[in-house]
Design a protein around this motif. Structure first.
Motif, PDB file in Angstrom:
ATOM      1  N   UNK A   1      -9.631  -9.266  -0.915  1.00  0.00           N
ATOM      2  CA  UNK A   1      -8.769  -8.094  -1.091  1.00  0.00           C
ATOM      3  C   UNK A   1      -7.524  -8.446  -1.905  1.00  0.00           C
ATOM      4  N   UNK A   2      -6.974  -9.621  -1.678  1.00  0.00           N
ATOM      5  CA  UNK A   2      -5.788 -10.051  -2.425  1.00  0.00           C
ATOM      6  C   UNK A   2      -6.127 -10.211  -3.903  1.00  0.00           C
ATOM      7  N   UNK A   3      -7.300 -10.844  -4.162  1.00  0.00           N
ATOM      8  CA  UNK A   3      -7.726 -11.032  -5.558  1.00  0.00           C
ATOM      9  C   UNK A   3      -7.969  -9.673  -6.216  1.00  0.00           C
ATOM     10  N   UNK A   4      -8.600  -8.757  -5.477  1.00  0.00           N
ATOM     11  CA  UNK A   4      -8.870  -7.440  -6.042  1.00  0.00           C
ATOM     12  C   UNK A   4      -7.576  -6.701  -6.347  1.00  0.00           C
ATOM     13  N   UNK A   5      -6.594  -6.844  -5.472  1.00  0.00           N
ATOM     14  CA  UNK A   5      -5.307  -6.186  -5.710  1.00  0.00           C
ATOM     15  C   UNK A   5      -4.624  -6.767  -6.944  1.00  0.00           C
TER      16      UNK A   5
END
Length: 388
Positions: free
Chosen positions: A21-25
């Motif tokens: 999720x952090x990478x996607x954000x």
């Protein structure tokens, strides 16, 4: 396999999910910035070329046109950011308000439960504190007001039944001069009654309140608002009801002997078979009330407004009617022997008051101001001549 850590196997999966999720954000943010940069760098030139439609202009003028378009786009983006920020702030405010409201409702619920628990205490001061807490809750919470009013009425009915029950309650045949005022013998009940009479001033969804068959001897109800209250078969002997509002109240077979009802409002009240011997109804609003078969012997109705009042088969012997307005009252079969009247008393058209045994005497003149202390507490009532 170890059983002491049931969530141990799930941790790597949760950690990977947070990481993804952090990478996607980050990727979404980078893509957004790239798109915004492309729009601000490439789009102004495209717009200018489209508007020129192949026309040739100086490089300085073309650069100025591109910068103007870029400035306009930046302003539009800035406006969108401001609008989005305002919307996010509004949403956050709504969430905060909903959370605050939920917290307040939970707090009120806790206070309500605590106050109700206090009503069952053996200590008088604890019960009084619970009643005051409920009173305060009802003043600030409209949704809890009906529940508090119902609790107060039930408290009075269960703690002060008529005929009285319990060793501490004065017997039913005790002389009224030997009965202590309600605020002395049952201070908690007086608090409940006062709170009820104040809360009924507030807008309500329901109407009738049940206080029937209740012992309210020498109760202090001065100035209280008690419209549409059912007091049938209750005992309110020597109660203080100065300037009280009893509009459309039901007072069937109620005992109001020696009660002080001066300047009270009993409009459209149902007082059938009520005992009002020796009651004080000076300047009382009795319009359209029903006193059918009521006992009003020795009552004081000086200057009372009884327009449209029904006194059918009522006992008005020895009653003071000086200055009373009976012009449109129904006096069919009413007994008036020994009643006092003056030249200011108004009678129904064609009514022969002399034949009814009414005694004409001087007008009493202006009424004295009310006592500072409720008369129901200080007055010693003489025996009624009409008592059996």
């Amino acid at each position: 396999m170890e059983m002491g850590e049931p969530g141990r196997g799930r941790r790597p999966w949760r950690d990977r999910l947070v990481k993804y999720r952090s990478i996607a954000a980050l990727l979404a943010g980078a893509a957004g910035l790239a798109l915004l940069g492309t729009v601000l760098v490439v789009l102004p030139g495209v717009v200018v070329e489209h508007d020129l439609a192949g026309a040739s202009i100086a490089a300085q003028d073309r650069l100025k046109a591109v910068n103007d378009v870029r400035t306009t786009l930046l302003q539009a983006v800035g406006g969108m950011v401001v609008l989005f920020g305002a919307y996010a702030t509004w949403r956050q405010l709504r969430v905060s308000q909903d959370g605050l409201r939920a917290t307040q409702e939970g707090y009120v619920t806790d206070r309500f439960s605590t106050a109700v628990d206090q009503l069952g205490s053996d200590k008088l001061e604890t019960r009084i504190g619970g009643l005051h807490a409920l009173w305060r809750i009802a003043e600030h919470s409209a949704r809890d007001r009906e529940a508090v009013i119902s609790i107060q009425a039930a408290y009075l009915r269960t703690h002060l039944p008529w005929p009285p029950a319990g060793p501490q309650a004065p017997a039913a045949d005790t002389s009224i001069n030997d009965v202590a005022p309600l605020e002395v013998r049952a201070a908690d009940a007086q608090v409940a009654l006062t709170g009820l009479g104040v809360l009924l001033l507030q807008p309500r969804e329901q109407s009738w309140i049940n206080l029937s068959v209740t012992d309210l001897r020498r109760a202090d109800c001065d100035g209280l608002w008690l419209p549409e209250v059912n007091l049938d078969r209750s005992c309110m002997e020597a109660a203080g009801l100065y300037h009280a509002n009893l509009t459309q109240a039901s007072l069937v077979s109620v005992n109001l002997r020696h009660a002080d009802l001066k300047t009270a409002i009993l409009r459209r009240a149902r007082c059938v078979l009520a005992d009002l011997r020796g009651a004080r109804l000076v300047e009382t609003d009795l319009r359209d009330a029903d006193f059918t078969e009521a006992d009003l012997r020795e009552a004081n109705l000086r200057k009372a407004d009884a327009g449209g009042t029904v006194f059918r088969s009522a006992d008005l012997r020895l009653t003071d009617l000086r200055g009373a307005n009976l012009g449109t009252a129904d006096l069919l079969q009413a007994r008036l022997t020994g009643a006092l009247a003056s030249t200011h008393t108004r009678w129904p058209a064609g009514f022969d008051h002399a034949a009814a045994g009414v005694v004409i005497t001087d007008d009493p003149g202006p009424e004295p101001p009310p006592l500072l202390q409720p008369s129901g507490i200080t007055t010693q009532h003489p025996p009624l001549r009409s008592m059996p």
